[in-house]
Design a protein around this motif. Structure first.
Motif, PDB file in Angstrom:
ATOM      1  N   PHE A  55     -23.506 -30.166  22.602  1.00  0.00           N
ATOM      2  CA  PHE A  55     -22.826 -30.285  21.322  1.00  0.00           C
ATOM      3  C   PHE A  55     -21.342 -30.023  21.504  1.00  0.00           C
ATOM      4  N   GLU A  56     -20.523 -30.798  20.815  1.00  0.00           N
ATOM      5  CA  GLU A  56     -19.056 -30.633  20.870  1.00  0.00           C
ATOM      6  C   GLU A  56     -18.540 -30.416  19.471  1.00  0.00           C
ATOM      7  N   PRO A  57     -17.904 -29.372  19.151  1.00  0.00           N
ATOM      8  CA  PRO A  57     -17.875 -28.113  19.883  1.00  0.00           C
ATOM      9  C   PRO A  57     -19.153 -27.326  19.623  1.00  0.00           C
ATOM     10  N   ASN A  58     -19.338 -26.272  20.371  1.00  0.00           N
ATOM     11  CA  ASN A  58     -20.538 -25.446  20.217  1.00  0.00           C
ATOM     12  C   ASN A  58     -20.360 -24.468  19.055  1.00  0.00           C
ATOM     13  N   SER A  59     -20.421 -24.973  17.853  1.00  0.00           N
ATOM     14  CA  SER A  59     -20.217 -24.135  16.673  1.00  0.00           C
ATOM     15  C   SER A  59     -21.503 -24.053  15.855  1.00  0.00           C
ATOM     16  N   MET A  60     -22.558 -23.558  16.488  1.00  0.00           N
ATOM     17  CA  MET A  60     -23.848 -23.450  15.820  1.00  0.00           C
ATOM     18  C   MET A  60     -24.332 -22.012  15.904  1.00  0.00           C
ATOM     19  N   GLU A  61     -25.125 -21.645  14.910  1.00  0.00           N
ATOM     20  CA  GLU A  61     -25.733 -20.324  14.898  1.00  0.00           C
ATOM     21  C   GLU A  61     -27.225 -20.459  14.715  1.00  0.00           C
ATOM     22  N   SER A  62     -27.945 -19.516  15.282  1.00  0.00           N
ATOM     23  CA  SER A  62     -29.395 -19.479  15.102  1.00  0.00           C
ATOM     24  C   SER A  62     -29.722 -19.056  13.677  1.00  0.00           C
ATOM     25  N   ILE A  63     -30.756 -19.664  13.141  1.00  0.00           N
ATOM     26  CA  ILE A  63     -31.245 -19.346  11.803  1.00  0.00           C
ATOM     27  C   ILE A  63     -32.644 -18.755  11.969  1.00  0.00           C
ATOM     28  N   GLU A  64     -32.937 -17.735  11.211  1.00  0.00           N
ATOM     29  CA  GLU A  64     -34.250 -17.090  11.291  1.00  0.00           C
ATOM     30  C   GLU A  64     -35.363 -18.094  10.997  1.00  0.00           C
ATOM     31  N   LEU A  65     -36.398 -18.078  11.804  1.00  0.00           N
ATOM     32  CA  LEU A  65     -37.534 -18.970  11.612  1.00  0.00           C
ATOM     33  C   LEU A  65     -38.235 -18.697  10.279  1.00  0.00           C
ATOM     34  N   SER A  66     -38.086 -17.484   9.768  1.00  0.00           N
ATOM     35  CA  SER A  66     -38.703 -17.148   8.477  1.00  0.00           C
ATOM     36  C   SER A  66     -38.117 -17.985   7.333  1.00  0.00           C
ATOM     37  N   LEU A  67     -36.959 -18.610   7.547  1.00  0.00           N
ATOM     38  CA  LEU A  67     -36.341 -19.465   6.528  1.00  0.00           C
ATOM     39  C   LEU A  67     -36.824 -20.910   6.612  1.00  0.00           C
ATOM     40  N   GLY A  73     -39.198 -27.055   3.956  1.00  0.00           N
ATOM     41  CA  GLY A  73     -40.366 -27.258   3.109  1.00  0.00           C
ATOM     42  C   GLY A  73     -41.669 -27.281   3.888  1.00  0.00           C
ATOM     43  N   PHE A  74     -41.706 -26.554   4.980  1.00  0.00           N
ATOM     44  CA  PHE A  74     -42.897 -26.511   5.835  1.00  0.00           C
ATOM     45  C   PHE A  74     -43.220 -25.056   6.130  1.00  0.00           C
ATOM     46  N   ASP A  75     -44.477 -24.701   5.994  1.00  0.00           N
ATOM     47  CA  ASP A  75     -44.909 -23.313   6.183  1.00  0.00           C
ATOM     48  C   ASP A  75     -44.889 -22.948   7.663  1.00  0.00           C
ATOM     49  N   ASN A  76     -44.108 -21.921   8.009  1.00  0.00           N
ATOM     50  CA  ASN A  76     -44.008 -21.558   9.417  1.00  0.00           C
ATOM     51  C   ASN A  76     -45.264 -20.877   9.950  1.00  0.00           C
ATOM     52  N   ALA A  77     -46.253 -20.623   9.102  1.00  0.00           N
ATOM     53  CA  ALA A  77     -47.526 -20.078   9.582  1.00  0.00           C
ATOM     54  C   ALA A  77     -48.256 -21.105  10.454  1.00  0.00           C
ATOM     55  N   SER A  78     -47.897 -22.369  10.332  1.00  0.00           N
ATOM     56  CA  SER A  78     -48.505 -23.437  11.131  1.00  0.00           C
ATOM     57  C   SER A  78     -47.822 -23.614  12.479  1.00  0.00           C
ATOM     58  N   LEU A  79     -46.878 -22.717  12.803  1.00  0.00           N
ATOM     59  CA  LEU A  79     -46.121 -22.844  14.046  1.00  0.00           C
ATOM     60  C   LEU A  79     -46.534 -21.793  15.061  1.00  0.00           C
ATOM     61  N   ALA A  80     -46.601 -22.210  16.304  1.00  0.00           N
ATOM     62  CA  ALA A  80     -46.808 -21.277  17.403  1.00  0.00           C
ATOM     63  C   ALA A  80     -45.465 -20.732  17.870  1.00  0.00           C
ATOM     64  N   ASN A  81     -44.427 -21.561  17.733  1.00  0.00           N
ATOM     65  CA  ASN A  81     -43.105 -21.200  18.218  1.00  0.00           C
ATOM     66  C   ASN A  81     -42.087 -22.117  17.552  1.00  0.00           C
ATOM     67  N   GLY A  82     -40.857 -21.675  17.491  1.00  0.00           N
ATOM     68  CA  GLY A  82     -39.827 -22.529  16.921  1.00  0.00           C
ATOM     69  C   GLY A  82     -38.476 -21.866  16.939  1.00  0.00           C
ATOM     70  N   LEU A  83     -37.462 -22.711  16.797  1.00  0.00           N
ATOM     71  CA  LEU A  83     -36.105 -22.201  16.653  1.00  0.00           C
ATOM     72  C   LEU A  83     -35.301 -23.206  15.853  1.00  0.00           C
ATOM     73  N   ILE A  84     -34.310 -22.671  15.146  1.00  0.00           N
ATOM     74  CA  ILE A  84     -33.447 -23.481  14.295  1.00  0.00           C
ATOM     75  C   ILE A  84     -32.004 -23.073  14.583  1.00  0.00           C
ATOM     76  N   MET A  85     -31.148 -24.065  14.771  1.00  0.00           N
ATOM     77  CA  MET A  85     -29.715 -23.822  14.913  1.00  0.00           C
ATOM     78  C   MET A  85     -28.988 -24.808  14.009  1.00  0.00           C
ATOM     79  N   MET A  86     -27.994 -24.294  13.271  1.00  0.00           N
ATOM     80  CA  MET A  86     -27.229 -25.143  12.356  1.00  0.00           C
ATOM     81  C   MET A  86     -25.742 -24.901  12.562  1.00  0.00           C
ATOM     82  N   SER A  87     -24.966 -25.923  12.249  1.00  0.00           N
ATOM     83  CA  SER A  87     -23.521 -25.823  12.356  1.00  0.00           C
ATOM     84  C   SER A  87     -22.980 -24.800  11.371  1.00  0.00           C
ATOM     85  N   ILE A  88     -21.981 -24.064  11.809  1.00  0.00           N
ATOM     86  CA  ILE A  88     -21.296 -23.130  10.914  1.00  0.00           C
ATOM     87  C   ILE A  88     -19.915 -23.668  10.561  1.00  0.00           C
TER      88      ILE A  88
END
Length: 176
Positions: A55-67, A73-88
């Motif tokens: 990514f150019e530039p690297n301006s992303m932050e991790s977001i809690e999987l609980s969000l 709009g998807f229940d994270n109880a159906s996940l074994a693992n995951g990660l979310i990163m969004m631009s700040i």
């Protein structure tokens, strides 16, 4: 001045989260036939690191999987693992990688991600119209067995190559 910049970061992050809260309507995606499992010592964080570095530039932050539910709009109880990163930086750049607990959850997750993408397009058209092209033409939602990847970046070809190589290598390591 520093105070205003710090507030701008938090406002941008909150705005991204607020954007994600708008409507969630279904959208279809295809289902690959192959099953993927990652070899011991490899996980989705490895893929995230490779993609993050592209990514150019690297301006992303991790977001809690609980969000997850409020963002996609998807229940994270159906996940074994995951990660979310969004631009700040008030950009559409986003990276989300998920492993579902059951293969039957993959289609619903892909639909939720496609709906999120549509919602982002509608929001960015008024907020940051220059990002709409990226959302429309440089977004990837791809399934690899029980894994689903959402990647929105300036360089879709490079991102797709990194993703494919990661899962191809993981799959070939399993066959050895």
């Amino acid at each position: 001045m520093k105070y205003k910049l710090n507030n701008l970061k938090y406002i941008s992050l909150l705005m991204c989260l607020f954007i994600a809260l708008f409507g969630f309507v279904g959208c279809a995606t295809d289902s690959p036939k192959e099953e993927y499992s990652l070899p011991a010592g490899m996980d989705i964080k490895d893929l995230a690191n490779h993609l993050y570095n592209s990514f150019e530039p690297n301006s992303m932050e991790s977001i809690e999987l609980s969000l997850m539910e409020s963002i996609y709009g998807f229940d994270n109880a159906s996940l074994a693992n995951g990660l979310i990163m969004m631009s700040i930086a008030a950009k559409a750049d986003e990276l989300a990688i998920f492993e579902t607990t059951q293969s039957t959850d993959v289609a619903a997750l892909c639909e939720a991600l496609a709906t999120h993408l549509d919602d982002q397009i509608n929001i960015f058209k008024d907020y940051a119209p220059e990002e709409v092209e990226k959302l429309k033409n440089s977004s990837i939602i791809k399934q690899y067995g029980q894994y689903v990847v959402l990647c929105i970046s300036d360089d879709m070809v490079r991102s797709q190559t990194v993703i494919d190589e990661f899962f191809d290598n993981a799959n070939s390591n399993q066959e050895d």
